[in-house]
Enzyme design. Structure first.
Site, PDB file in Angstrom:
ATOM      1  N   ASP A  80     -13.885   6.242  -4.364  1.00  0.00           N
ATOM      2  CA  ASP A  80     -12.945   6.122  -5.914  1.00  0.00           C
ATOM      3  C   ASP A  80     -12.931   6.415  -6.835  1.00  0.00           C
ATOM      4  O   ASP A  80     -12.647   7.316  -8.018  1.00  0.00           O
ATOM      5  CB  ASP A  80     -12.428   4.589  -5.561  1.00  0.00           C
ATOM      6  N   ASP A  99     -24.752   5.832   0.582  1.00  0.00           N
ATOM      7  CA  ASP A  99     -25.577   5.485  -0.783  1.00  0.00           C
ATOM      8  C   ASP A  99     -24.291   5.243  -1.924  1.00  0.00           C
ATOM      9  O   ASP A  99     -24.613   4.355  -2.217  1.00  0.00           O
ATOM     10  CB  ASP A  99     -27.039   6.821  -1.050  1.00  0.00           C
ATOM     11  N   SER A 155       0.902  -1.244  -0.158  1.00  0.00           N
ATOM     12  CA  SER A 155      -0.523  -0.717  -0.358  1.00  0.00           C
ATOM     13  C   SER A 155       0.554   1.285  -0.307  1.00  0.00           C
ATOM     14  O   SER A 155       1.763   1.869   0.836  1.00  0.00           O
ATOM     15  CB  SER A 155      -0.690   0.053   1.718  1.00  0.00           C
ATOM     16  N   GLY A 174     -14.580  -4.987 -12.595  1.00  0.00           N
ATOM     17  CA  GLY A 174     -14.101  -5.585 -11.091  1.00  0.00           C
ATOM     18  C   GLY A 174     -14.614  -4.821  -9.865  1.00  0.00           C
ATOM     19  O   GLY A 174     -15.527  -3.953 -10.527  1.00  0.00           O
ATOM     20  N   GLY A 226      -3.410   6.661 -14.373  1.00  0.00           N
ATOM     21  CA  GLY A 226      -3.834   6.459 -12.555  1.00  0.00           C
ATOM     22  C   GLY A 226      -3.143   7.141 -10.949  1.00  0.00           C
ATOM     23  O   GLY A 226      -4.549   7.007 -10.005  1.00  0.00           O
ATOM     24  N   LYS A 264     -12.996  -4.739   1.499  1.00  0.00           N
ATOM     25  CA  LYS A 264     -13.557  -3.510   1.408  1.00  0.00           C
ATOM     26  C   LYS A 264     -15.417  -3.794   1.170  1.00  0.00           C
ATOM     27  O   LYS A 264     -16.137  -2.787   1.173  1.00  0.00           O
ATOM     28  CB  LYS A 264     -13.321  -2.891  -0.392  1.00  0.00           C
ATOM     29  N   GLY A 298     -12.831  -4.087 -18.640  1.00  0.00           N
ATOM     30  CA  GLY A 298     -13.236  -4.665 -17.207  1.00  0.00           C
ATOM     31  C   GLY A 298     -14.173  -4.273 -15.843  1.00  0.00           C
ATOM     32  O   GLY A 298     -15.044  -3.310 -16.650  1.00  0.00           O
TER      33      GLY A 298
END
Ligand code: NAP
Length: 279
Positions: A108, A83, A20, A136, A246, A71, A134
């Site tokens: 995120d 929400d 991390s 995921g 990213g 998570k 993707g």
């Protein structure tokens, strides 16, 4: 020690946790902003998560970030869920409130949108369809946030089609699912293109979907930030697209938690990027 004099402690919980980057980032912000506080990586097993979350506030913790694989499970352990975290089905930021309640949020999607807004200032989410590779955990946050900012059509493709179909079932008919073998077709006329798969990341297989359907001026971003410039972004840049790496998403998603825990909105700037990259 009185309540006022307590030094706030936050951290990140995951398993594994040594990879991390969050501790480096928060330590950098605490230092440069001159704020008292600590941010600690914590490796916690699923079976221990509930008791750890009950104990941390008693030890002076004001909240934690949560990463893989906890998570989703933390939603069950939280007292209050925003929400957007409920919609995404996962939380990455927990606030330990003074009334002993655990508040869970997912930042995120916020980090993803802020990164695009800063990295591609002319980005217009309603200029055309978005194409998402993707389906995921990260894709759920990306899709939720793209819908929130008004994208009218989101094309999505995943190696395991059922996961993309599940996203459509959860998020509705603005999503159009493409077979993975035809994923390149999503790019035709797309205004925003996102890789949310782990393809192209150091140690992972290469991203092999043909990108010749990209048009110049399309905003293209990759959630993978190791390497910083993935071959996916490199190809897009060569085709005249506006590319956004990213890393900014990682930095922006961390700002709401930092502000809640330590009392100041931290800057997402070159120094913050370097704090993570130079490690
Ligand atoms: P995840 O839930 O495990 O999803 C992984 C995704 O990659 C799935 O769509 C999976 O498809 C696809 N994939 C993996 N191997 C593949 C292969 N060989 N061929 C085709 N597709 C493949 O992981 P996640 O949490 O969504 O994270 C995805 C990536 O985003 C990771 O690289 C992560 O580091 C990055 N990320 C970055 C940020 C940031 O702040 N920049 C935030 C979150 C995540 P299947 O469903 O078919 O397995």
């Amino acid at each position: 020690m009185s309540e006022e004099a307590r030094i706030p402690i936050a951290g990140v919980i995951g398993q594994p946790i040594t990879h991390s980057k969050s501790p480096l980032l928060h330590a950098h912000w605490l230092k440069t902003l001159g704020l008292p506080g600590h941010y600690i990586p914590m490796r916690v097993e699923r079976n221990d998560l509930k008791s750890v979350l009950q104990t941390l506030p008693k030890a002076g913790f004001v909240g934690v970030n949560v990463t893989i694989p906890h998570k989703e499970y933390v939603l069950e352990l939280a007292d209050l869920v925003t929400d957007r975290a409920a919609l995404i089905g996962a939380a990455n930021t927990l606030i330990f409130r003074k009334d002993d309640k655990i508040h869970a949020d997912n930042t995120d999607g916020y980090g993803f949108i802020e990164n695009l807004r800063h990295g591609a200032p002319g980005w217009n989410p309603v200029a055309g369809p978005a194409a998402v590779f993707g389906a995921g955990g990260a894709a759920r946050a990306v899709v939720a946030s793209l819908l929130e900012v008004g994208v009218r059509e989101i094309r999505i493709s995943n190696r395991t089609r059922s996961r993309a179909d599940a996203l459509r079932a959860d998020f509705g008919s603005r999503l159009v699912v493409y077979d993975w073998v035809q994923a390149g077709n999503m790019l035709e006329g797309a205004a925003t293109v996102v890789n949310t798969t782990s393809l192209g990341m150091v140690g992972k297989p290469a991203f092999r979907v043909p990108l010749d359907g990209l048009s110049p001026g399309t905003v293209v971003t990759d959630l993978v930030y190791a390497p910083l410039i993935t071959p996916f972004l490199e190809t897009a840049a060569q085709m005249g697209c506006i590319t956004v790496d990213g890393l900014g998403m990682l930095l922006h998603q961390a700002t709401p938690g930092f502000e809640r825990w330590f009392g100041k909105r931290p800057p997402v700037d070159e120094a913050a990027r370097r704090a993570v990259l130079d490690s």
